[in-house]
Scaffold this motif. Structure first.
Motif, mmCIF file in Angstrom:
data_model
loop_
_atom_site.group_PDB
_atom_site.id
_atom_site.type_symbol
_atom_site.label_atom_id
_atom_site.label_comp_id
_atom_site.label_asym_id
_atom_site.label_seq_id
_atom_site.Cartn_x
_atom_site.Cartn_y
_atom_site.Cartn_z
ATOM 1 N N LEU A 73 0.832 -1.215 0.000
ATOM 2 C CA LEU A 73 0.000 0.000 0.000
ATOM 3 C C LEU A 73 0.862 1.259 0.000
ATOM 4 O O LEU A 73 0.541 2.245 -0.652
ATOM 5 C CB LEU A 73 -0.926 -0.005 1.218
ATOM 6 N N TRP A 74 1.928 1.238 0.783
ATOM 7 C CA TRP A 74 2.875 2.357 0.752
ATOM 8 C C TRP A 74 4.195 1.918 1.366
ATOM 9 O O TRP A 74 4.291 0.894 2.025
ATOM 10 C CB TRP A 74 2.341 3.602 1.450
ATOM 11 N N GLN A 75 5.232 2.727 1.144
ATOM 12 C CA GLN A 75 6.523 2.480 1.771
ATOM 13 C C GLN A 75 7.085 3.816 2.242
ATOM 14 O O GLN A 75 6.697 4.874 1.732
ATOM 15 C CB GLN A 75 7.484 1.783 0.823
ATOM 16 N N ALA A 76 7.954 3.759 3.220
ATOM 17 C CA ALA A 76 8.547 4.992 3.750
ATOM 18 C C ALA A 76 10.029 4.765 4.037
ATOM 19 O O ALA A 76 10.426 3.665 4.455
ATOM 20 C CB ALA A 76 7.824 5.423 5.037
ATOM 21 N N GLN A 86 6.047 7.081 0.338
ATOM 22 C CA GLN A 86 5.749 6.910 -1.084
ATOM 23 C C GLN A 86 4.531 6.006 -1.218
ATOM 24 O O GLN A 86 4.574 4.831 -0.846
ATOM 25 C CB GLN A 86 6.969 6.267 -1.749
ATOM 26 N N GLU A 87 3.457 6.581 -1.705
ATOM 27 C CA GLU A 87 2.229 5.781 -1.850
ATOM 28 C C GLU A 87 2.346 4.857 -3.052
ATOM 29 O O GLU A 87 2.977 5.221 -4.052
ATOM 30 C CB GLU A 87 1.040 6.734 -2.047
ATOM 31 N N GLU A 88 1.775 3.678 -2.958
ATOM 32 C CA GLU A 88 1.819 2.727 -4.082
ATOM 33 C C GLU A 88 0.736 3.104 -5.086
ATOM 34 O O GLU A 88 -0.449 3.124 -4.752
ATOM 35 C CB GLU A 88 1.580 1.309 -3.557
ATOM 36 N N LYS A 89 1.136 3.419 -6.285
ATOM 37 C CA LYS A 89 0.139 3.761 -7.310
ATOM 38 C C LYS A 89 -0.551 2.467 -7.767
ATOM 39 O O LYS A 89 0.124 1.478 -8.037
ATOM 40 C CB LYS A 89 0.828 4.408 -8.514
ATOM 41 N N PRO A 90 -1.888 2.460 -7.856
ATOM 42 C CA PRO A 90 -2.574 1.257 -8.342
ATOM 43 C C PRO A 90 -2.035 0.836 -9.700
ATOM 44 O O PRO A 90 -1.786 1.695 -10.566
ATOM 45 C CB PRO A 90 -4.039 1.693 -8.443
ATOM 46 N N THR A 262 -5.814 -8.532 5.802
ATOM 47 C CA THR A 262 -5.205 -7.921 6.962
ATOM 48 C C THR A 262 -4.125 -6.945 6.466
ATOM 49 O O THR A 262 -3.823 -6.914 5.275
ATOM 50 C CB THR A 262 -4.585 -8.988 7.891
ATOM 51 N N VAL A 263 -3.577 -6.172 7.365
ATOM 52 C CA VAL A 263 -2.527 -5.222 6.982
ATOM 53 C C VAL A 263 -1.292 -5.516 7.822
ATOM 54 O O VAL A 263 -1.394 -5.675 9.043
ATOM 55 C CB VAL A 263 -3.010 -3.774 7.202
ATOM 56 N N GLU A 264 -0.145 -5.629 7.165
ATOM 57 C CA GLU A 264 1.104 -5.902 7.887
ATOM 58 C C GLU A 264 2.112 -4.807 7.588
ATOM 59 O O GLU A 264 2.292 -4.419 6.430
ATOM 60 C CB GLU A 264 1.704 -7.237 7.427
ATOM 61 N N ASP A 265 2.775 -4.327 8.644
ATOM 62 C CA ASP A 265 3.879 -3.379 8.471
ATOM 63 C C ASP A 265 5.182 -4.142 8.637
ATOM 64 O O ASP A 265 5.335 -4.907 9.597
ATOM 65 C CB ASP A 265 3.809 -2.266 9.521
ATOM 66 N N LEU A 269 16.151 -4.414 8.692
ATOM 67 C CA LEU A 269 16.894 -4.528 9.950
ATOM 68 C C LEU A 269 17.497 -3.202 10.396
ATOM 69 O O LEU A 269 17.725 -2.976 11.582
ATOM 70 C CB LEU A 269 18.003 -5.587 9.799
ATOM 71 N N THR A 270 17.755 -2.313 9.468
ATOM 72 C CA THR A 270 18.379 -1.031 9.838
ATOM 73 C C THR A 270 17.352 -0.036 10.374
ATOM 74 O O THR A 270 17.707 0.980 10.949
ATOM 75 C CB THR A 270 19.060 -0.397 8.612
ATOM 76 N N GLY A 271 16.075 -0.301 10.144
ATOM 77 C CA GLY A 271 15.039 0.652 10.537
ATOM 78 C C GLY A 271 14.965 1.855 9.612
ATOM 79 O O GLY A 271 14.313 2.851 9.915
ATOM 80 N N GLU A 272 15.623 1.749 8.447
ATOM 81 C CA GLU A 272 15.638 2.873 7.493
ATOM 82 C C GLU A 272 14.427 2.844 6.558
ATOM 83 O O GLU A 272 14.069 3.857 5.980
ATOM 84 C CB GLU A 272 16.916 2.805 6.627
ATOM 85 N N HIS A 273 13.853 1.662 6.411
ATOM 86 C CA HIS A 273 12.812 1.499 5.394
ATOM 87 C C HIS A 273 11.661 0.666 5.956
ATOM 88 O O HIS A 273 11.880 -0.337 6.628
ATOM 89 C CB HIS A 273 13.416 0.796 4.163
ATOM 90 N N VAL A 274 10.445 1.096 5.688
ATOM 91 C CA VAL A 274 9.275 0.357 6.177
ATOM 92 C C VAL A 274 8.245 0.263 5.051
ATOM 93 O O VAL A 274 8.179 1.142 4.183
ATOM 94 C CB VAL A 274 8.687 1.049 7.433
ATOM 95 N N GLU A 275 7.493 -0.846 5.045
ATOM 96 C CA GLU A 275 6.466 -1.015 4.014
ATOM 97 C C GLU A 275 5.169 -1.494 4.669
ATOM 98 O O GLU A 275 5.207 -2.228 5.651
ATOM 99 C CB GLU A 275 6.904 -2.075 2.986
ATOM 100 N N ARG A 276 4.057 -1.082 4.120
ATOM 101 C CA ARG A 276 2.755 -1.599 4.580
ATOM 102 C C ARG A 276 2.144 -2.427 3.451
ATOM 103 O O ARG A 276 2.008 -1.954 2.326
ATOM 104 C CB ARG A 276 1.811 -0.459 4.969
#
Ligand code: SF4
Ligand code: SF4
Length: 368
Positions: A73-76, A86-90, A262-265, A269-276
């Motif tokens: 759905l998005w990543q940061a 950054q939102e995921e474009k459909p 369901t939604v998973e975040d 390991l570095t904590g620099e990047h996250v995705e939903r």
């Protein structure tokens, strides 16, 4: 359709089943193969002819292409002291679905109500849905777990397609009778070798539709079903089915209308990047109904009851139709062969049908 830049998805043989995957040529279709199905059983078998569509539905449904099992759905990412989202474009794409059956067209229409109806639009579903071309196929035989005639969803396709085929195979002849559903279908057909169907050819196609309708391996009496299930939430049958149910969630994964997610975040390991991510989920998992300290549906009994009551009763209040199209997948792919039609009969206080244990083909042969 390739020339029109469509990705083509259709039935192929893989891992002992007929599944839906990208097709590169008609030779990849499971020509000359059929399937045999029953509660907890699925097997492929060679046909005595070269039918292109001589089988029914397998473990895949079109939902995996319109409502995929996992969507980001998005990543940061960290950006100095802050972060950038950054939102995921459909994913907009043109996709041709080859070999869609009548029950599956109804399942797509049901998911349209879920994802596009009531003024709430799922942009990922819409982007995929807007670009599909549907080549439907009228079933030339019914499976032993099929009950689309009970649900009024088949076996003949009525709407929702661009083109619909009926495959006719005779000793000397093998041809398709084509019905046009849309202008795009007409345009696509105009580029293919064809001739107007004769009354005799149309009659042969109609005979196939009628004989398939008589071959249903299962049936489900829908009379007053919503009221029946609402009145029987404490029926002892729920305990009985719970003794067999493994709460494996297979029935919901293969069902063409089940839509829960369901939604998973996830973070690196570095904590620099996250995705939903949005992922398919199921009312058969304990986590699905977990709310501050406990699961609302902690037992197999409560989860099976939730699933069947939603499919056949509360779905009607929620979306205006049944959530079941009678495709039979949940019966075939249940590892212990739990059968939704049998469970409804048990709640009604009825035993198995007189011809239980006989295939749809055997029933048809006896009736004609
Ligand atoms: S009904 Fe069958 S497929 Fe569904 S969760 Fe229970 S065991 Fe699994
Ligand atoms: S509940 Fe079972 S038979 Fe009904 S649509 Fe879902 S998988 Fe098919």
């Amino acid at each position: 359709m390739k020339a029109r830049e469509y990705q083509i998805i259709g039935p192929v043989l893989r891992d002992g089943a007929i599944v839906y995957e990208e097709l590169n040529s008609a030779q990849e279709l499971p020509v000359g193969w059929t399937d045999e199905q029953d509660g907890g059983k699925y097997r492929l078998k060679k046909r005595t002819d070269q039918a292109y569509f001589g089988y029914v539905v397998g473990p895949h449904s079109w939902k995996r292409f319109l409502h995929p099992p996992a969507v980001r759905l998005w990543q940061a990412s960290r950006n100095g002291k802050g972060f950038q989202i950054q939102e995921e474009k459909p994913a907009k794409r043109k996709t041709a679905f080859i070999g869609v059956r009548a029950c599956e067209l109804h399942a797509i229409a049901i998911q349209d109500k879920v994802f596009l109806g009531n003024g709430v639009v799922d942009s990922h579903y819409q982007a995929r849905r807007d670009g599909i071309f549907v080549l439907a196929v009228n079933c030339g035989q019914a499976g032993n777990t099929c009950f689309c005639t009970s649900m009024k969803t088949g076996p003949k396709t009525e709407s929702g397609f661009d083109l619909a085929l009926t495959e006719v195979i005779e000793k000397q002849d093998h041809f398709f009778v084509v019905q046009i559903g849309t202008d795009l279908g007409r345009e696509v057909l105009s580029g293919l070798p064809q001739e107007p169907a004769s009354p005799a050819q149309i009659g042969k196609a109609e005979t196939i539709h009628a004989s398939t309708a008589k071959q249903m391996g299962r049936s489900l009496d829908t009379t007053g079903i919503k009221e029946l299930l609402y009145a029987n939430s404490e029926h002892p049958r729920w305990e009985e089915v719970a003794k067999r149910c493994l709460t494996c969630a297979n029935c919901t994964m293969v069902c063409p209308t089940c839509f829960c997610s369901t939604v998973e975040d996830v973070t690196d390991l570095t904590g620099e990047h996250v995705e939903r991510w949005r992922k398919w989920d199921s009312c058969f998992t304990t986590d699905f109904s977990y709310i501050h300290g406990g699961s609302v549906r902690a037992t197999a009994k409560s989860r099976y009851r939730q699933w069947m009551t939603h499919k056949l009763a509360t779905w009607i209040d929620q979306f205006g139709s049944s959530g079941c199209v009678g495709c039979g997948r949940c019966i075939t792919w249940c590892p212990v062969g739990i059968d939704i039609t049998e469970e409804v009969r048990a709640i009604r206080g009825q035993g198995p049908p007189a011809d239980a244990g006989r295939s749809g083909k055997e029933r048809y042969d006896t009736n004609t």
